[in-house]
Design a protein around this motif. Structure first.
Motif, PDB file in Angstrom:
ATOM      1  N   PHE A 201      -6.386  23.896 -30.096  1.00 59.29           N
ATOM      2  CA  PHE A 201      -6.422  24.959 -29.136  1.00 59.29           C
ATOM      3  C   PHE A 201      -7.491  26.078 -29.593  1.00 59.29           C
ATOM      4  O   PHE A 201      -8.516  26.452 -28.678  1.00 59.29           O
ATOM      5  CB  PHE A 201      -5.079  25.515 -28.663  1.00 59.29           C
ATOM      6  N   HIS A 202      -7.465  26.603 -30.643  1.00 56.13           N
ATOM      7  CA  HIS A 202      -8.056  27.963 -31.261  1.00 56.13           C
ATOM      8  C   HIS A 202      -9.574  27.310 -31.337  1.00 56.13           C
ATOM      9  O   HIS A 202     -10.507  28.087 -31.176  1.00 56.13           O
ATOM     10  CB  HIS A 202      -7.518  28.445 -32.375  1.00 56.13           C
ATOM     11  N   ARG A 203      -9.819  26.221 -31.793  1.00 57.71           N
ATOM     12  CA  ARG A 203     -10.951  25.513 -32.181  1.00 57.71           C
ATOM     13  C   ARG A 203     -11.668  25.386 -30.568  1.00 57.71           C
ATOM     14  O   ARG A 203     -13.088  25.625 -30.478  1.00 57.71           O
ATOM     15  CB  ARG A 203     -10.874  24.218 -32.950  1.00 57.71           C
ATOM     16  N   PHE A 204     -11.036  24.704 -29.754  1.00 61.91           N
ATOM     17  CA  PHE A 204     -11.391  24.899 -28.412  1.00 61.91           C
ATOM     18  C   PHE A 204     -12.113  26.213 -27.814  1.00 61.91           C
ATOM     19  O   PHE A 204     -13.108  26.231 -27.324  1.00 61.91           O
ATOM     20  CB  PHE A 204     -10.608  24.002 -27.526  1.00 61.91           C
ATOM     21  N   ASN A 205     -11.152  26.967 -28.091  1.00 60.80           N
ATOM     22  CA  ASN A 205     -11.656  28.478 -27.574  1.00 60.80           C
ATOM     23  C   ASN A 205     -12.842  28.981 -28.286  1.00 60.80           C
ATOM     24  O   ASN A 205     -13.653  29.705 -27.587  1.00 60.80           O
ATOM     25  CB  ASN A 205     -10.284  29.501 -27.887  1.00 60.80           C
ATOM     26  N   GLN A 206     -12.973  28.595 -29.457  1.00 60.64           N
ATOM     27  CA  GLN A 206     -13.996  29.063 -30.332  1.00 60.64           C
ATOM     28  C   GLN A 206     -15.330  28.307 -29.712  1.00 60.64           C
ATOM     29  O   GLN A 206     -16.427  29.133 -29.681  1.00 60.64           O
ATOM     30  CB  GLN A 206     -13.842  28.742 -31.868  1.00 60.64           C
ATOM     31  N   LEU A 207     -15.186  27.190 -29.400  1.00 62.27           N
ATOM     32  CA  LEU A 207     -16.507  26.359 -28.843  1.00 62.27           C
ATOM     33  C   LEU A 207     -16.692  26.913 -27.475  1.00 62.27           C
ATOM     34  O   LEU A 207     -17.688  27.131 -27.039  1.00 62.27           O
ATOM     35  CB  LEU A 207     -15.922  24.965 -28.849  1.00 62.27           C
ATOM     36  N   PRO A 219     -16.211  16.564 -21.376  1.00 62.14           N
ATOM     37  CA  PRO A 219     -16.288  15.677 -22.186  1.00 62.14           C
ATOM     38  C   PRO A 219     -17.143  15.917 -23.702  1.00 62.14           C
ATOM     39  O   PRO A 219     -16.755  15.444 -24.759  1.00 62.14           O
ATOM     40  CB  PRO A 219     -17.043  14.411 -21.532  1.00 62.14           C
ATOM     41  N   ARG A 220     -18.141  16.839 -23.406  1.00 61.61           N
ATOM     42  CA  ARG A 220     -18.832  17.265 -24.544  1.00 61.61           C
ATOM     43  C   ARG A 220     -18.007  18.221 -25.311  1.00 61.61           C
ATOM     44  O   ARG A 220     -17.968  18.175 -26.759  1.00 61.61           O
ATOM     45  CB  ARG A 220     -20.041  18.205 -23.944  1.00 61.61           C
ATOM     46  N   TYR A 221     -17.154  19.131 -24.837  1.00 66.38           N
ATOM     47  CA  TYR A 221     -16.202  19.925 -25.623  1.00 66.38           C
ATOM     48  C   TYR A 221     -15.091  18.828 -26.488  1.00 66.38           C
ATOM     49  O   TYR A 221     -15.022  19.032 -27.631  1.00 66.38           O
ATOM     50  CB  TYR A 221     -15.520  20.712 -25.007  1.00 66.38           C
ATOM     51  N   ALA A 222     -14.931  17.747 -25.700  1.00 63.81           N
ATOM     52  CA  ALA A 222     -13.650  16.963 -26.265  1.00 63.81           C
ATOM     53  C   ALA A 222     -14.532  16.229 -27.367  1.00 63.81           C
ATOM     54  O   ALA A 222     -13.843  16.057 -28.566  1.00 63.81           O
ATOM     55  CB  ALA A 222     -13.121  16.006 -25.269  1.00 63.81           C
ATOM     56  N   LEU A 227     -11.701  14.438 -29.751  1.00 63.35           N
ATOM     57  CA  LEU A 227     -10.710  14.265 -28.706  1.00 63.35           C
ATOM     58  C   LEU A 227     -11.361  13.456 -27.688  1.00 63.35           C
ATOM     59  O   LEU A 227     -12.496  13.419 -27.307  1.00 63.35           O
ATOM     60  CB  LEU A 227      -9.835  15.518 -28.250  1.00 63.35           C
ATOM     61  N   THR A 228     -10.148  12.978 -26.751  1.00 64.53           N
ATOM     62  CA  THR A 228     -10.788  12.470 -25.699  1.00 64.53           C
ATOM     63  C   THR A 228     -10.323  13.645 -24.455  1.00 64.53           C
ATOM     64  O   THR A 228      -9.485  14.781 -24.852  1.00 64.53           O
ATOM     65  CB  THR A 228      -9.697  11.232 -25.010  1.00 64.53           C
ATOM     66  N   VAL A 248     -12.316  27.258 -19.398  1.00 69.09           N
ATOM     67  CA  VAL A 248     -13.754  27.639 -19.412  1.00 69.09           C
ATOM     68  C   VAL A 248     -14.154  28.435 -18.531  1.00 69.09           C
ATOM     69  O   VAL A 248     -14.858  29.396 -18.615  1.00 69.09           O
ATOM     70  CB  VAL A 248     -14.706  26.363 -19.512  1.00 69.09           C
ATOM     71  N   PHE A 249     -13.616  28.296 -17.205  1.00 69.88           N
ATOM     72  CA  PHE A 249     -14.027  29.072 -16.074  1.00 69.88           C
ATOM     73  C   PHE A 249     -13.630  30.375 -16.097  1.00 69.88           C
ATOM     74  O   PHE A 249     -14.178  31.392 -15.754  1.00 69.88           O
ATOM     75  CB  PHE A 249     -13.252  28.337 -14.681  1.00 69.88           C
TER      76      PHE A 249
END
Length: 314
Positions: A201-207, A219-222, A227-228, A248-249
């Motif tokens: 979750f924190h890595r996703f927020n960094q991305l 899909p690019r974030y995943a 991940l899927t 993201v929004f």
């Protein structure tokens, strides 16, 4: 700070620069949670405050809180406390209502040092705290009621410019902090979350922080996280009660708010700065997220800022 420090990778949120200039030179500041949420969004990524303590008191609504590496999920009334430098993140439900107190470190030392600047006046002030105020018993239940009364007193006193305002504010802040510390031994147990999910979750927020203006598809974030899209959505819903796309929004909308309030850019320039190709589409996107057009948001923010500066001179 040394760039090799692990904390160097965690951004410092400067409220005086990014939100309200009254924070910049103030020893203490009060705001309603709704005002901050309208500006920063309901999902606030991991960050820390330099030389400021902060107390969030939520009267109602569900809150997901991450203090350092410990996750919590609570229903209001609840309180969480962050000392200077402690990394934290939180997500609030749309119906959350509450109060936010921000206090300069030096003032807290003074309030707890009998008027003298004193490092480490109380070791409990160095530890983050998250507590459920709705299910306390005995004296602590009375303390929970007192927290509620004190925040309403803080709200009322902060909104005035009457004689003795500063003395009263300092007294109320000290009472809030002393009462809060009584809950140090009844901190809320951690919400059980898989550590791997929390890291993802924190890595996703960094991305998102790095690429939201590029409008990456989900899909690019995943893919970047290994991940899927379905798994990414599951993690986000589990930890933030929002879809990955919604997060993201939220970040895009947050940056649009900041630019509308703090920059001299035209709305069209803001549109292109945020990676939108069409000003009309940007306006529709912003309206869908906030309920108002970019132009109306800018004008309302300017009017509110003038009212704040008139009501609460620094």
């Amino acid at each position: 700070m040394n760039s090799s420090s692990p904390l160097a990778a965690i951004p410092i949120l400067d409220l005086g620069r990014e939100y309200d200039q009254r924070y910049a030179g103030a020893d203490l500041h009060y705001d309603a949670h709704g005002h901050l949420s309208a500006f920063f969004g309901r999902s606030v990524a991991v960050h820390r405050h330099d030389r400021f303590f902060q107390v969030h008191y939520m009267v109602r609504g569900q809150v997901h809180v991450y203090l350092d590496d410990r996750p919590y999920r609570l229903q209001g009334p609840m309180l969480f406390f962050t000392p200077p430098g402690i990394p934290h993140a939180f997500v609030t439900d749309a119906d959350c209502e509450g109060h936010v107190l921000t206090v300069r470190q030096q003032l807290v030392w003074q309030l707890f040092g009998n008027g003298q600047t004193s490092p480490r006046p109380d070791l409990r002030l160095e530890r983050p705290l998250c507590v459920d105020l709705g299910h306390q018993k005995g004296d602590l239940a009375k303390d929970a009621e007192q927290i509620n009364d004190l925040f309403h007193l803080l709200q009322r006193e902060f909104a005035t410019d009457r004689p003795g305002r500063e003395f009263n504010l300092h007294a109320v802040v000290r009472l809030i902090l002393v009462t809060m510390l009584r809950f140090s031994e009844s901190t809320q147990p951690d919400w059980p979350v898989h550590r791997q999910d929390l890291l993802l979750f924190h890595r996703f927020n960094q991305l998102v922080e790095q690429h939201y203006h590029e409008h990456w598809p989900l899909p690019r974030y995943a893919e970047n996280l290994g991940l899927t899209p379905a798994r990414l959505n599951l993690v986000c819903r589990r930890l933030a009660n929002m879809s990955a796309k919604r997060l993201v929004f939220e970040r895009l909308t947050q940056e649009a708010r900041r630019l509308l309030v703090h920059s001299g850019l035209s709305i069209n320039e803001i549109c292109f700065t945020l990676g939108f190709k069409d000003p009309g589409y940007f306006s529709r996107f912003f309206s869908q997220q906030t309920g108002v057009t970019p132009r109306d948001f800018r004008f309302c923010s300017l009017d509110e800022g003038l009212a704040k500066n008139t009501s609460f001179p620094t």
